[in-house]
Design a protein around this motif. Structure first.
Motif, PDB file in Angstrom:
ATOM      1  N   UNK A 148      -1.109  -8.566  -1.895  1.00 51.09           N
ATOM      2  CA  UNK A 148      -0.676  -7.178  -2.101  1.00 51.09           C
ATOM      3  C   UNK A 148      -1.139  -6.295  -0.967  1.00 51.09           C
ATOM      4  N   UNK A 149      -2.370  -6.517  -0.541  1.00 54.43           N
ATOM      5  CA  UNK A 149      -2.917  -5.673   0.515  1.00 54.43           C
ATOM      6  C   UNK A 149      -2.212  -5.925   1.828  1.00 54.43           C
ATOM      7  N   UNK A 150      -2.081  -7.199   2.133  1.00 53.24           N
ATOM      8  CA  UNK A 150      -1.555  -7.544   3.452  1.00 53.24           C
ATOM      9  C   UNK A 150      -0.047  -7.341   3.492  1.00 53.24           C
TER      10      UNK A 150
ATOM     11  N   UNK B 252       2.775  -6.363   0.659  1.00 54.31           N
ATOM     12  CA  UNK B 252       3.290  -6.181  -0.702  1.00 54.31           C
ATOM     13  C   UNK B 252       4.662  -6.825  -0.893  1.00 54.31           C
TER      14      UNK B 252
ATOM     15  N   UNK C 200     -14.358  -5.577  -0.819  1.00 52.16           N
ATOM     16  CA  UNK C 200     -12.906  -5.816  -0.818  1.00 52.16           C
ATOM     17  C   UNK C 200     -12.223  -4.515  -1.179  1.00 52.16           C
ATOM     18  N   UNK C 201     -11.866  -3.767  -0.160  1.00 47.72           N
ATOM     19  CA  UNK C 201     -11.210  -2.483  -0.379  1.00 47.72           C
ATOM     20  C   UNK C 201      -9.775  -2.599   0.140  1.00 47.72           C
ATOM     21  N   UNK C 202      -8.846  -2.331  -0.731  1.00 51.87           N
ATOM     22  CA  UNK C 202      -7.443  -2.472  -0.367  1.00 51.87           C
ATOM     23  C   UNK C 202      -6.730  -1.132  -0.402  1.00 51.87           C
ATOM     24  N   UNK C 203      -6.112  -0.800   0.702  1.00 46.79           N
ATOM     25  CA  UNK C 203      -5.324   0.434   0.716  1.00 46.79           C
ATOM     26  C   UNK C 203      -3.877   0.101   1.077  1.00 46.79           C
ATOM     27  N   UNK C 204      -2.979   0.858   0.503  1.00 45.85           N
ATOM     28  CA  UNK C 204      -1.557   0.684   0.840  1.00 45.85           C
ATOM     29  C   UNK C 204      -0.987   2.016   1.328  1.00 45.85           C
TER      30      UNK C 204
ATOM     31  N   UNK D  38       5.768   0.742  -1.105  1.00 51.53           N
ATOM     32  CA  UNK D  38       4.439   0.568  -0.532  1.00 51.53           C
ATOM     33  C   UNK D  38       4.430  -0.470   0.583  1.00 51.53           C
ATOM     34  N   UNK D  39       3.642  -0.209   1.609  1.00 50.02           N
ATOM     35  CA  UNK D  39       3.507  -1.170   2.713  1.00 50.02           C
ATOM     36  C   UNK D  39       2.044  -1.563   2.819  1.00 50.02           C
ATOM     37  N   UNK D  40       1.800  -2.780   3.210  1.00 47.67           N
ATOM     38  CA  UNK D  40       0.430  -3.262   3.339  1.00 47.67           C
ATOM     39  C   UNK D  40      -0.278  -2.634   4.523  1.00 47.67           C
ATOM     40  N   UNK D  41      -1.589  -2.471   4.413  1.00 49.39           N
ATOM     41  CA  UNK D  41      -2.388  -1.949   5.529  1.00 49.39           C
ATOM     42  C   UNK D  41      -3.563  -2.897   5.713  1.00 49.39           C
ATOM     43  N   UNK D  42      -3.268  -4.093   6.147  1.00 52.41           N
ATOM     44  CA  UNK D  42      -4.290  -5.139   6.212  1.00 52.41           C
ATOM     45  C   UNK D  42      -5.424  -4.775   7.164  1.00 52.41           C
TER      46      UNK D  42
ATOM     47  N   UNK E  79      -7.399  -1.858   5.885  1.00 51.11           N
ATOM     48  CA  UNK E  79      -8.186  -2.248   4.709  1.00 51.11           C
ATOM     49  C   UNK E  79      -9.444  -2.994   5.126  1.00 51.11           C
ATOM     50  N   UNK E  80      -9.302  -3.870   6.111  1.00 48.08           N
ATOM     51  CA  UNK E  80     -10.460  -4.619   6.615  1.00 48.08           C
ATOM     52  C   UNK E  80     -11.504  -3.673   7.197  1.00 48.08           C
TER      53      UNK E  80
ATOM     54  N   UNK F  78      -9.672   0.553  -4.244  1.00 48.44           N
ATOM     55  CA  UNK F  78      -8.226   0.618  -4.061  1.00 48.44           C
ATOM     56  C   UNK F  78      -7.870   2.034  -3.667  1.00 48.44           C
TER      57      UNK F  78
END
Lengths: 493, 224
Positions: free
Chosen positions: A226-228, A230, B44-48, B55-59, B62-63, B153
């Motif tokens: 989902x993070x990488x 979606x 482990x923090x995940x943002x989109x 929604x698009x991933x922000x790998x 997020x890292x 998140x």
């Protein structure tokens, strides 16, 4: 929790939902118009809008007809005309990032022989001399007790340890890989992404994850995806559209025949996956993904005469023992994961299969561990527990209760007590068998220790723990067991 | 996220700059257990990025944010509460795979427990939640009193989505952290806090620090 991926059902904005929305919006608008205009004029508008509703109704009817259309030969394996655009390159980049994340977060099984085995089968299915732009084939086992498989558009194919443990032979594994390979060869991820971008995407991915994520390792996979990426999570892991999945199934059969794998194993693997040991396959009314029953039907119809030609190699590839020999370490690893994730029923079922194949000390130990974990639970779910509403209720309860609380609740019932007693006895007997077998595994002493500790036989538990540490002085859980011994001795004073 | 949670989130975000709730295990409250040294496991923090197309991933972001949050939690604990952070023996890819699996599986175990904690956070005060003595299998530094788990998140809005939100409504940009401190000897959940603040999670560094400071407010300071 709905299962996801290779054999799953996906939750997406379906054509049915759009249709319901159009009808709802039209009726709402009608009420507004009735208030605005005189009656005669309104009637004309009502008539016009009714016609619109009739026409929109034809869409689902046409779709239904398409579903039952006879099965035809599938197109060539590769989408040769495919030209990469910026949007596709973005998806590709996300797929590469996913690979890195899975590896970094300890989700990929670091066992070269297993990955080589997967590679050998996968490579045998790929048409000879096939070179695909921006595809680098990688076949890997994912440490996840839930049966699933998925392919990333960059050529990375993942099969979970849960799926490898559930299936019966190499041909079934080939069926799974052939299906996933088709998704890559026919560029399904890119096609699906392009088509989705044209639509107004209203889905909230985080909400979707909340609805599906079952916890355990599979939860980690979905969270990362989902993070990488979606979109990749929705398409690749939850499943593509009905047509693309169907194409992957049918093309997969052709690839299996070319590589001398019996094609009917594709149907058999579907039947295996239909087993809902944990009661977690919840069907949602607006699923837009072929159901397993439907897939079994069209695959059987497509197979027809194709299944008649059986070669010697095909027979060999169906051998259960040969397959089990190749994946025995993966199966043991998966049992540990299943036990950790509280999938005790699956663990018992899978460990029993392993013991039936080879009743050595280690396999007996895993069966004993599975029974110990099963505790007060019934080994199989009843028909009532397998109804959709019961599964939904159970899923809600799982979200609220801890494992300990669930066990306490069950132990308060006569059935729970009875189950607990039987399973503990069974576990003890199996630990003893494991210790009496050739080359006994020391961990069986640890298992007995834990069992006795639960039965409040403190001194026996401490003695078993001590034996374990004596036989495995460099055990990675030495600290934990040492502390348990100290606590037990303190209690006994 | 359920509609109810979303509603509460939106109300909370509009009412105050940042909000947080903290729940302490009775052992911490009664000072039976004191947290002096902790090991912070990888966050482990995940943002989109929420755009009009979905929604698009922000790998990468997020890292980066995960690393920043991890460091900031250690800093806040040290400066505000005098809690020392011990190095987590980071398992390298070429190292022992079993150790890597142990850490991965224990992180997963926390992910499994987290929804249950979030359903009834106040039960941390009753000592209801535990991850079991498997925590010892991590073979962490023996001097460690507790292990810190960080999850998060967040959502960043594109300019188009921001404009759309102003017209139609919807969730604002935000970051929500879920932090659990677990006893390094028996796995009991000693503290749970979930600071949340509105704004772009990738740039709001000061807000993040303030939210964390408030998030650990109730944790007793180490003396002597």
């Amino acid at each position: 929790m709905s299962q996801v991926g290779w054999f799953t059902t996906a939750r997406r904005t379906s054509k049915l939902q759009i249709y319901i929305y159009i009808c709802g919006a039209t009726l709402y608008r009608l009420r507004q118009l009735r208030a605005m205009f005189p009656r005669k004029r309104t009637n004309l508008i009502v008539a016009a809008l009714s016609l619109c509703i009739v026409f929109t109704s034809l869409g689902p009817v046409a779709l239904a007809q398409k579903k039952t259309a006879p099965v035809e030969a599938t197109p060539p394996p590769v989408r040769e005309e495919f030209k990469f655009g910026d949007v596709d390159l973005e998806v590709l980049e996300q797929a590469d990032l996913l690979d890195v994340r899975f590896e970094r977060d300890g989700l990929v099984l670091a066992d070269e022989s297993t990955n080589a085995y997967l590679r050998r089968i996968g490579q045998s299915l790929i048409p000879r001399g096939l070179e695909l732009e921006k595809v680098n084939w990688k076949f890997r086992a994912l440490r996840d007790p839930q049966p699933n498989a998925f392919a990333l558009p960059n050529g990375s194919i993942y099969v979970t340890t849960g799926l490898m443990t559930l299936i019966d032979n190499e041909s079934q594994l080939a069926a799974i890989l052939a299906h996933e390979l088709t998704h890559v060869m026919r560029r399904h991820t890119y096609v699906h992404n392009r088509s989705n971008r044209k639509k107004f995407l209203t889905m909230n991915v985080m909400a979707a994850v909340g609805a599906y994520a079952p916890g355990g390792v599979v939860g980690a996979v979905i969270t990362i995806a989902t993070t990488v990426a979606p979109f990749i999570m929705i398409a690749t892991i939850y499943g593509y559209s009905r047509d693309l999945e169907r194409e992957a199934d049918l093309k997969g059969i052709d690839m299996m025949i070319s590589a001398e794998y019996s094609p009917e194993e594709m149907v058999n693997v579907m039947k295996l996956l239909d087993k809902d040991i944990e009661g977690e396959n919840i069907r949602l009314f607006y699923n837009d993904h072929p159901s397993l029953d439907e897939r079994i039907k069209y695959l059987s119809s497509y197979l027809g005469a194709r299944a008649d030609r059986v070669t010697h190699q095909m027979e060999l590839n169906r051998e259960r023992a040969a397959y089990f020999r190749n994946v025995e370490p993966v199966m043991r690893h998966d049992l540990q994961l299943a036990i950790n994730a509280g999938r005790a029923r699956s663990a018992v079922y899978l460990a029993q299969r392993l013991v039936d194949f080879h009743d050595d000390s280690e396999n007996l130990f895993w069966l004993a561990e599975s029974y110990r974990t099963l505790g007060p639970r019934a080994p199989q779910l009843t028909e009532k527990q397998l109804t959709n509403s019961a599964k939904k209720d159970a899923s809600k309860k799982r979200e609220k209760r801890t494992v300990e609380e669930e066990e306490r609740e069950l132990l308060a019932t006569p059935e729970g007590k009875d189950n607990w007693q039987r399973h503990q006895q069974k576990a003890e007997e199996l630990y003893r068998r494991a210790l009496n077998a050739e080359n006994p595994v020391p961990v069986a002493h640890r298992g007995l220790g834990m069992l006795y500790e639960k039965l409040e036989r403190g001194s026996d538990a401490a003695a078993e723990y001590e034996k374990y540490l004596e036989l495995s002085p460099s055990a990675s859980d030495r600290q934990r067991i040492q502390r348990r011994i100290e606590a037990l001795k303190e209690k006994l004073k | 996220m359920s509609a109810r949670t979303m509603f509460v989130l939106v109300v909370l975000l509009t009412v105050s700059g940042s909000v947080q709730a903290q729940f302490l295990h009775p052992k911490i409250k009664s000072k039976e257990t004191t947290i002096r040294r902790v090991i912070v496991l990888p966050a482990k923090v995940n943002v989109v990025r929420d755009s009009m197309k979905g929604p698009e991933g922000m790998a990468a972001e997020s890292d980066e944010l995960s690393t920043r949050v991890e460091a900031m939690v250690a800093e806040v604990l040290s400066k505000q509460k005098q809690v020392a952070t011990l190095p987590a023996t980071a398992p390298s890819a070429d190292g022992d795979p079993q150790q890597k699996y142990n850490v991965a599986d224990f992180q997963t175990k926390f992910d499994d427990l987290l929804p249950k904690i979030m359903k009834k956070r106040s039960d941390v005060k009753k000592g209801r939640f535990s991850m079991g003595d498997e925590v010892l299998n991590l073979n962490l530094d023996k001097g460690a009193d507790a292990v810190v788990f960080i999850r998060g998140e967040g959502k960043k809005l594109t300019s188009g989505k921001t404009a759309f939100r102003m017209l139609v409504g919807g969730q604002p940009a935000y970051l929500r952290l879920m932090i659990g401190i677990v006893d390094a000897r028996n796995g009991e959940v000693l503290l749970y806090t979930d600071p949340i603040f509105p704004g772009d999670p990738t740039t709001a560094v000061d807000r993040l620090r303030k939210a964390l400071e408030k998030g650990f407010k109730k944790l007793p300071e180490v003396k002597g």
